[in-house]
Write a protein that holds these residues in place. Structure first.
Motif, PDB file in Angstrom:
ATOM      1  N   HIS A   7      46.128  38.066  36.742  1.00  0.00           N
ATOM      2  CA  HIS A   7      45.467  39.062  35.881  1.00  0.00           C
ATOM      3  C   HIS A   7      44.863  40.191  36.710  1.00  0.00           C
ATOM      4  O   HIS A   7      44.458  39.982  37.858  1.00  0.00           O
ATOM      5  CB  HIS A   7      44.357  38.387  35.057  1.00  0.00           C
ATOM      6  N   ASP A  12      41.404  40.974  31.917  1.00  0.00           N
ATOM      7  CA  ASP A  12      40.131  40.441  32.396  1.00  0.00           C
ATOM      8  C   ASP A  12      40.147  39.995  33.855  1.00  0.00           C
ATOM      9  O   ASP A  12      39.444  39.054  34.224  1.00  0.00           O
ATOM     10  CB  ASP A  12      39.653  39.308  31.470  1.00  0.00           C
ATOM     11  N   HIS A  37      46.472  39.599  29.576  1.00  0.00           N
ATOM     12  CA  HIS A  37      46.408  39.187  28.175  1.00  0.00           C
ATOM     13  C   HIS A  37      46.754  40.344  27.236  1.00  0.00           C
ATOM     14  O   HIS A  37      46.089  41.383  27.231  1.00  0.00           O
ATOM     15  CB  HIS A  37      44.993  38.717  27.810  1.00  0.00           C
ATOM     16  N   HIS A 248      41.925  35.808  38.570  1.00  0.00           N
ATOM     17  CA  HIS A 248      41.118  36.773  37.803  1.00  0.00           C
ATOM     18  C   HIS A 248      40.104  37.493  38.706  1.00  0.00           C
ATOM     19  O   HIS A 248      39.163  38.107  38.193  1.00  0.00           O
ATOM     20  CB  HIS A 248      40.322  36.072  36.701  1.00  0.00           C
TER      21      HIS A 248
HETATM   22 ZN    ZN Z   1      41.987  35.763  31.376  1.00  0.00          ZN
END
Ligand code: ZN
Ligand code: AMP
Ligand code: FE
Ligand code: FE
Length: 277
Positions: A7, A12, A37, A248
């Motif tokens: 990500h 996020d 996402h 992330h």
């Molecule tokens: Zn996420």
């Protein structure tokens, strides 16, 4: 080594798409999939950087699906940005996400933990805003000790500020991915909440008949035993093994690109069998 679940600030993650690609190249990765996402807005930037860095950038996204027992996420690999059956649905999913975020903000206010939409948008650099951004604002305001704490006490399923949002059914999402010449993978299967081997069989038969291609067998939380177990399960249902860190950046502080919590290493050899035919 490759990483097929990553990500960026497009959703996020805390690093920009180009920074993620630079870190991946520095870590010696040969390919990564950017799976933000409900958005593909980071892919062009990541790909431009990848062509400089000499690693392969695979387009993708991650979807949350209708599933009552737990969280069912689909990592979609080799999804090219631009118009297409699945691509065209992403905007509506982002709208549902943003309406859900407003309801979470309202509920947090009722709980005596005010946060503003502006603060959240200030943190979120991309078009797909999510609970980790809300959690980070709650940390900044001193309401919770960490992002994980915000999920455990307020934002996670079953908690007082949890709000549902519209999702695709597994069949719908898998069909749309396949119609888009992309490769649907069942992400982090432990979050499905399957409790018996009958449930595992029923679910994997259902997903495999719907056109699922693979299972994420290599994931930071999994021990070598568990990875082998998932890989055997994949084989039993005619599915292919995939793997990634679910990186992330600071939103998941203990997970690093490529190596996860230290011992993840997804082999290059997994990639070719996953390519769309
Ligand atoms: Zn996420
Ligand atoms: P959303 O897509 O906005 O519903 O948020 C889902 C994202 O929140 C997941 O993809 C994770 O990145 C993150 N997340 C979910 N559960 C947790 C948790 N317990 N602790 C930290 N992050 C979480
Ligand atoms: Fe996920
Ligand atoms: Fe993810």
């Amino acid at each position: 080594m490759i990483d097929l679940h990553v990500h960026s600030t497009a959703s996020d993650g805390s690093e920009t798409p180009s920074a993620v690609v630079r870190s991946a190249a520095a870590a010696g990765l040969t390919a990564i999939a950017l799976t933000d996402h409900d958005t593909q807005s980071g892919i062009a930037e990541a790909r431009a950087e990848a062509s400089q860095s000499g690693l392969e950038l695979i387009g993708g996204t991650e979807l949350s699906l209708e599933w009552a027992q737990g969280a069912m996420h689909l990592v979609v690999l080799f999804l090219e940005p631009g118009p297409g059956p699945l691509q065209n649905r992403l905007a509506a999913l982002r709208t549902g996400r943003s309406e859900r975020n407003d309801r979470i903000i309202d509920r947090l206010g009722e709980l005596g933990l005010p946060v503003s939409g502006a603060e959240i948008l200030d943190l979120a650099a991309g078009e797909s805003v999510g609970r980790p951004h809300i959690a980070a604002v709650m940390v900044n305001r001193g309401y919770v000790a960490s992002i994980a704490d915000a999920f455990d006490r307020y934002l996670g399923r079953g908690m007082p500020a949890y709000m549902a949002r519209p999702r695709l059914s597994p069949e719908e999402a898998i069909a749309l991915a396949r119609q888009s010449q992309a490769v649907p993978i069942l992400a982090h299967p432990h979050t499905l909440g399957l409790n018996t081997s009958e449930e595992v069989t029923t679910t994997l038969r259902r997903l495999s008949s719907a056109g699922l291609i693979g299972i994420e067998c290599y994931y930071p939380l999994y021990s070598p035993f568990e990875r082998e177990g998932y890989a055997a399960l994949a084989q039993r249902f005619g599915l292919k093994p995939s793997g990634g860190s679910d990186y992330h950046g600071t939103y998941k502080p203990d997970v690093e690109l490529g190596i996860g919590r230290g011992n993840l290493a997804v082999a290059d050899e997994l990639l070719d069998p996953l390519r769309p035919t």
